[in-house]
Motif scaffolding. Sequence first.
Motif, PDB file in Angstrom:
ATOM      1  N   ARG A 163       0.893  -1.078   0.135  1.00  0.00           N
ATOM      2  CA  ARG A 163      -0.100  -0.109  -0.037  1.00  0.00           C
ATOM      3  C   ARG A 163       1.069   1.133   0.099  1.00  0.00           C
ATOM      4  NH1 ARG A 163      -5.456   0.839   1.126  1.00  0.00           N
ATOM      5  NH2 ARG A 163      -5.897  -1.139   1.866  1.00  0.00           N
ATOM      6  N   LEU A 164       0.780   2.154  -1.017  1.00  0.00           N
ATOM      7  CA  LEU A 164       1.490   3.293  -1.299  1.00  0.00           C
ATOM      8  C   LEU A 164       0.860   4.452  -1.093  1.00  0.00           C
ATOM      9  CD1 LEU A 164       3.619   2.134  -4.432  1.00  0.00           C
ATOM     10  CD2 LEU A 164       4.256   1.679  -2.005  1.00  0.00           C
ATOM     11  N   THR A 165       1.771   5.448  -0.391  1.00  0.00           N
ATOM     12  CA  THR A 165       1.183   6.747  -0.257  1.00  0.00           C
ATOM     13  C   THR A 165       1.487   7.732  -1.529  1.00  0.00           C
ATOM     14  OG1 THR A 165       3.107   7.538   1.064  1.00  0.00           O
ATOM     15  CG2 THR A 165       0.954   6.658   2.415  1.00  0.00           C
ATOM     16  N   LEU A 166       1.140   8.933  -1.538  1.00  0.00           N
ATOM     17  CA  LEU A 166       1.645   9.865  -2.658  1.00  0.00           C
ATOM     18  C   LEU A 166       3.112  10.196  -2.446  1.00  0.00           C
ATOM     19  CD1 LEU A 166       0.896  11.283  -5.090  1.00  0.00           C
ATOM     20  CD2 LEU A 166      -0.113  13.051  -3.675  1.00  0.00           C
ATOM     21  N   ALA A 167       3.270  10.197  -0.983  1.00  0.00           N
ATOM     22  CA  ALA A 167       4.720  10.373  -0.606  1.00  0.00           C
ATOM     23  C   ALA A 167       5.625   9.577  -1.214  1.00  0.00           C
ATOM     24  CB  ALA A 167       4.737  10.682   1.124  1.00  0.00           C
ATOM     25  N   ASP A 168       5.405   8.177  -0.830  1.00  0.00           N
ATOM     26  CA  ASP A 168       6.149   7.260  -1.465  1.00  0.00           C
ATOM     27  C   ASP A 168       6.217   7.340  -2.913  1.00  0.00           C
ATOM     28  OD1 ASP A 168       6.204   5.723   1.007  1.00  0.00           O
ATOM     29  OD2 ASP A 168       4.346   4.677   0.517  1.00  0.00           O
ATOM     30  N   LEU A 169       5.189   7.586  -3.815  1.00  0.00           N
ATOM     31  CA  LEU A 169       5.433   7.903  -5.204  1.00  0.00           C
ATOM     32  C   LEU A 169       6.568   8.808  -5.565  1.00  0.00           C
ATOM     33  CD1 LEU A 169       1.913   6.950  -6.547  1.00  0.00           C
ATOM     34  CD2 LEU A 169       3.676   5.405  -6.442  1.00  0.00           C
ATOM     35  N   LYS A 170       6.207   9.776  -4.748  1.00  0.00           N
ATOM     36  CA  LYS A 170       7.162  11.140  -4.832  1.00  0.00           C
ATOM     37  C   LYS A 170       8.479  11.049  -4.450  1.00  0.00           C
ATOM     38  CE  LYS A 170       3.408  14.534  -5.433  1.00  0.00           C
ATOM     39  NZ  LYS A 170       2.770  15.497  -4.598  1.00  0.00           N
ATOM     40  N   ASP A 171       8.822   9.808  -3.680  1.00  0.00           N
ATOM     41  CA  ASP A 171      10.185   9.853  -3.078  1.00  0.00           C
ATOM     42  C   ASP A 171      11.216   9.365  -4.123  1.00  0.00           C
ATOM     43  OD1 ASP A 171      12.324   8.894  -1.847  1.00  0.00           O
ATOM     44  OD2 ASP A 171      11.433   7.586  -0.284  1.00  0.00           O
ATOM     45  N   GLU A 172      11.938  10.120  -4.671  1.00  0.00           N
ATOM     46  CA  GLU A 172      13.039   9.935  -5.704  1.00  0.00           C
ATOM     47  C   GLU A 172      13.838   8.827  -5.631  1.00  0.00           C
ATOM     48  OE1 GLU A 172      13.704  12.768  -8.543  1.00  0.00           O
ATOM     49  OE2 GLU A 172      11.909  13.971  -8.088  1.00  0.00           O
ATOM     50  N   SER A 173      13.978   8.524  -4.131  1.00  0.00           N
ATOM     51  CA  SER A 173      15.032   7.548  -3.766  1.00  0.00           C
ATOM     52  C   SER A 173      14.189   5.909  -4.222  1.00  0.00           C
ATOM     53  CB  SER A 173      15.349   7.526  -2.332  1.00  0.00           C
ATOM     54  OG  SER A 173      14.242   7.196  -1.431  1.00  0.00           O
ATOM     55  N   LYS A 174      13.072   5.997  -4.445  1.00  0.00           N
ATOM     56  CA  LYS A 174      12.265   4.874  -4.613  1.00  0.00           C
ATOM     57  C   LYS A 174      12.067   4.793  -6.102  1.00  0.00           C
ATOM     58  CE  LYS A 174       9.489   3.952  -0.356  1.00  0.00           C
ATOM     59  NZ  LYS A 174       9.385   5.350   0.604  1.00  0.00           N
ATOM     60  N   PHE A 175      11.520   5.948  -6.683  1.00  0.00           N
ATOM     61  CA  PHE A 175      11.156   6.190  -8.097  1.00  0.00           C
ATOM     62  C   PHE A 175      11.677   7.069  -8.682  1.00  0.00           C
ATOM     63  CE2 PHE A 175       7.686   4.100  -5.701  1.00  0.00           C
ATOM     64  CZ  PHE A 175       7.650   3.063  -5.833  1.00  0.00           C
ATOM     65  N   SER A 176      12.146   7.148  -9.930  1.00  0.00           N
ATOM     66  CA  SER A 176      12.716   8.409 -10.754  1.00  0.00           C
ATOM     67  C   SER A 176      11.384   8.750 -11.296  1.00  0.00           C
ATOM     68  CB  SER A 176      13.838   7.951 -11.561  1.00  0.00           C
ATOM     69  OG  SER A 176      13.264   6.932 -12.691  1.00  0.00           O
ATOM     70  N   ARG A 177      11.478  10.142 -11.500  1.00  0.00           N
ATOM     71  CA  ARG A 177      10.215  10.905 -12.051  1.00  0.00           C
ATOM     72  C   ARG A 177      10.357  10.812 -13.339  1.00  0.00           C
ATOM     73  NH1 ARG A 177       7.204  15.682 -10.085  1.00  0.00           N
ATOM     74  NH2 ARG A 177       6.855  16.619 -12.067  1.00  0.00           N
ATOM     75  N   VAL A 178       9.041  10.740 -14.116  1.00  0.00           N
ATOM     76  CA  VAL A 178       9.010  10.895 -15.573  1.00  0.00           C
ATOM     77  C   VAL A 178       8.069  11.803 -15.985  1.00  0.00           C
ATOM     78  CG1 VAL A 178       9.766   8.428 -16.005  1.00  0.00           C
ATOM     79  CG2 VAL A 178       7.556   9.028 -15.813  1.00  0.00           C
ATOM     80  N   SER A 179       8.168  12.355 -17.238  1.00  0.00           N
ATOM     81  CA  SER A 179       7.595  13.329 -17.854  1.00  0.00           C
ATOM     82  C   SER A 179       7.297  12.882 -19.316  1.00  0.00           C
ATOM     83  CB  SER A 179       8.178  14.874 -17.648  1.00  0.00           C
ATOM     84  OG  SER A 179       7.498  15.558 -16.864  1.00  0.00           O
ATOM     85  N   ASN A 180       5.950  12.993 -19.691  1.00  0.00           N
ATOM     86  CA  ASN A 180       5.865  12.463 -21.351  1.00  0.00           C
ATOM     87  C   ASN A 180       4.654  13.474 -21.804  1.00  0.00           C
ATOM     88  OD1 ASN A 180       6.904   9.974 -19.770  1.00  0.00           O
ATOM     89  ND2 ASN A 180       7.242   9.753 -21.858  1.00  0.00           N
ATOM     90  N   ILE A 181       5.090  13.701 -23.044  1.00  0.00           N
ATOM     91  CA  ILE A 181       3.830  14.448 -23.833  1.00  0.00           C
ATOM     92  C   ILE A 181       3.122  13.449 -24.423  1.00  0.00           C
ATOM     93  CG2 ILE A 181       3.470  16.129 -25.494  1.00  0.00           C
ATOM     94  CD1 ILE A 181       5.694  17.647 -24.587  1.00  0.00           C
ATOM     95  N   VAL A 182       1.926  13.272 -24.000  1.00  0.00           N
ATOM     96  CA  VAL A 182       0.958  12.081 -24.540  1.00  0.00           C
ATOM     97  C   VAL A 182      -0.416  12.904 -24.648  1.00  0.00           C
ATOM     98  CG1 VAL A 182      -0.199  10.071 -23.904  1.00  0.00           C
ATOM     99  CG2 VAL A 182       1.975  10.445 -23.096  1.00  0.00           C
ATOM    100  N   SER A 183      -1.043  12.546 -25.932  1.00  0.00           N
ATOM    101  CA  SER A 183      -2.307  12.638 -26.416  1.00  0.00           C
ATOM    102  C   SER A 183      -3.379  11.903 -25.521  1.00  0.00           C
ATOM    103  CB  SER A 183      -2.817  12.789 -27.554  1.00  0.00           C
ATOM    104  OG  SER A 183      -2.033  13.790 -28.331  1.00  0.00           O
TER     105      SER A 183
END
Length: 377
Positions: free
Chosen positions: A70-90
């Motif tokens: 069970r993950l929180t938003l803080a977990d997802l935003k924790d860059e030591s766990k997950f790197s952040r990605v950004s994509n331009i998508v329709s």
Amino acid sequence: SWEYVQKEKSPDMIHVLDFPYNGEPPKDRVIEHAITPNPLFFVRNHGGIPKINADDWTLNISGLVREPKRLTLADLKDESKFSRVSNIVSLQCSGTRRIEQIHEYPGDGDELINAPWGEGAIGTARWSGVSLKKVIKYCGGLKDGAGHLEFFGADTYFKKGKVYNYVVSIPWRKVKVHEAILAWEMNGEPLPRIHGYPVRVVVFGYIGARSVKWVYKINAIENPSMAPVQSKEYLYYTPQIGKQNATYSGGFSIQDMPVSSAIMNPIDQQQIIHDGTIKLKGWAYSGGGHWPVRVEVSGDGGSIWYEVDHKKMSDKYFYAWRLWEIDLPVDAEGWLEFCVRCWDNALNTQPTYVRSAWNWDLHVTSSCHRIKIYSIN
Ligand code: MTE
Ligand code: MO
């Protein structure tokens, strides 16, 4: 719901349905920006708009994963766990341009009363979050036999006497190549509530229906989800199918969107006074990781085609539309049929007429887009 419609959407939105709220921007505004501003992004809902407190929100990942979590938003935003990605998508709803199929033959499909979309149920944003593959890996990866991920949305809708959550699934092979993300930002802003706050799924190149808003649970399963939206909606039927002989298992589940395009300016039935050229503007898009490489327009219903100059097409991305414009030479006067077709990088192009691809549930109107113009030279 109206609170968010009024707060988050442009007052110019065309309300395709009031409840559940469905809206698209006016034609001209769809193509104003290659990256759609959030207030002008189309909205497709099956039910209400849940009010979720981001601090209380959790994502439950279970089913055929080795270590359910069970993950929180803080977990997802924790860059030591997950790197952040950004994509331009329709995102494109498979109901986009449905009105053309309704005009051809209204049929009697399930979604008929739902949303008579024009060409505006498509938009492009920069989505930021984490790759879903990384999140599943964080849960120890999948167990043997797992082939699909099922997404649960917190919104509810009512169908045939029952209340459902919005639930669909996508195959793992799509996730494996980083073509599905969990996003909490849309164009650099926190996801608007109407678009899935605090977190939604964004699946690149697929029908919009798989990009689940307000996601709170992900379930790893063997086969595609049996939930009603996955198994009974967003199915593509052959032309011989109608209410009398339709079975859900006889429909093909729509995933990758095919190549499509539309003329957004001028508009159908417009009278235009000109001296030999008429400017046409529109969008072109192809799903499945393909992109538009050629856009052609015709002023005579599709006999002679003119290619849009590449310099008059917006930037190329693997998963996004391209806006285009062209000055079409027109000598003839009176009523003319203008049309557009796009070719993608796999050299797919569009069916010629609406009737070439009419289907009972009126999905994926990707035929050559046609309008009538009264030309005064
Ligand atoms: N997610 C939830 N939870 N509920 C919905 O009704 N509609 C889907 C998808 N995700 C839907 C959803 C459909 S059919 C489309 S086309 C897209 O969301 C539209 O995304 P948007 O409203 O952000 O433009
Ligand atoms: Mo949709």
